[in-house]
Design a protein around this motif. Structure first.
Motif, PDB file in Angstrom:
ATOM      1  N   TYR A  29       5.309   1.019   0.156  1.00 12.63           N
ATOM      2  CA  TYR A  29       5.124   2.250  -0.609  1.00 12.63           C
ATOM      3  C   TYR A  29       3.656   2.398  -1.014  1.00 12.63           C
ATOM      4  O   TYR A  29       3.068   3.466  -0.858  1.00 12.63           O
ATOM      5  CB  TYR A  29       6.022   2.242  -1.849  1.00 12.63           C
ATOM      6  CG  TYR A  29       6.087   3.578  -2.538  1.00 12.63           C
ATOM      7  CD1 TYR A  29       6.995   4.541  -2.134  1.00 12.63           C
ATOM      8  CD2 TYR A  29       5.233   3.885  -3.589  1.00 12.63           C
ATOM      9  CE1 TYR A  29       7.062   5.779  -2.755  1.00 12.63           C
ATOM     10  CE2 TYR A  29       5.277   5.114  -4.221  1.00 12.63           C
ATOM     11  CZ  TYR A  29       6.192   6.055  -3.804  1.00 12.63           C
ATOM     12  OH  TYR A  29       6.238   7.275  -4.416  1.00 12.63           O
ATOM     13  N   GLN A  30       3.072   1.327  -1.496  1.00 12.94           N
ATOM     14  CA  GLN A  30       1.663   1.363  -1.901  1.00 12.94           C
ATOM     15  C   GLN A  30       0.763   1.660  -0.703  1.00 12.94           C
ATOM     16  O   GLN A  30      -0.207   2.417  -0.823  1.00 12.94           O
ATOM     17  CB  GLN A  30       1.257   0.044  -2.559  1.00 12.94           C
ATOM     18  CG  GLN A  30       1.890  -0.191  -3.902  1.00 12.94           C
ATOM     19  CD  GLN A  30       1.533   0.897  -4.901  1.00 12.94           C
ATOM     20  OE1 GLN A  30       0.396   1.340  -4.985  1.00 12.94           O
ATOM     21  NE2 GLN A  30       2.536   1.345  -5.646  1.00 12.94           N
ATOM     22  N   ALA A  31       1.070   1.089   0.439  1.00 13.45           N
ATOM     23  CA  ALA A  31       0.280   1.340   1.644  1.00 13.45           C
ATOM     24  C   ALA A  31       0.384   2.809   2.050  1.00 13.45           C
ATOM     25  O   ALA A  31      -0.606   3.429   2.438  1.00 13.45           O
ATOM     26  CB  ALA A  31       0.747   0.442   2.787  1.00 13.45           C
ATOM     27  N   GLY A  32       1.581   3.374   1.934  1.00 13.16           N
ATOM     28  CA  GLY A  32       1.765   4.791   2.272  1.00 13.16           C
ATOM     29  C   GLY A  32       1.004   5.698   1.336  1.00 13.16           C
ATOM     30  O   GLY A  32       0.429   6.702   1.748  1.00 13.16           O
ATOM     31  N   LEU A  33       0.966   5.347   0.052  1.00 11.78           N
ATOM     32  CA  LEU A  33       0.211   6.155  -0.914  1.00 11.78           C
ATOM     33  C   LEU A  33      -1.282   6.110  -0.631  1.00 11.78           C
ATOM     34  O   LEU A  33      -1.990   7.092  -0.856  1.00 11.78           O
ATOM     35  CB  LEU A  33       0.461   5.667  -2.346  1.00 11.78           C
ATOM     36  CG  LEU A  33       1.813   5.969  -2.955  1.00 11.78           C
ATOM     37  CD1 LEU A  33       1.871   5.432  -4.377  1.00 11.78           C
ATOM     38  CD2 LEU A  33       2.099   7.461  -2.948  1.00 11.78           C
TER      39      LEU A  33
END
Length: 57
Positions: free
Chosen positions: A17-21
């Motif tokens: 999720y953090q990578a996608g953000l």
């Protein structure tokens, strides 16, 4: 034992999720394990969808 496994998968989802953000490509998934990779990609997809809906910039 089950709790540890769940924590690892939850962490993989959160990292995805953090990578996608941050705008990273899904090809940058660091996991080789199928389950962890699936969780990471699921988190990544959620983040991309949230960004596209305008929830984050």
């Amino acid at each position: 034992m089950k709790r540890q496994k769940r924590d690892k998968l939850g962490r993989a989802h959160s990292n995805g999720y953090q990578a996608g953000l941050c705008g990273k490509a899904k090809e940058h998934c660091p996991y080789q394990n199928i389950e962890a990779k699936s969780q990471w990609l699921g988190g990544w997809r959620e983040a991309v969808a949230d960004r596209n809906m305008g929830l984050f910039r």
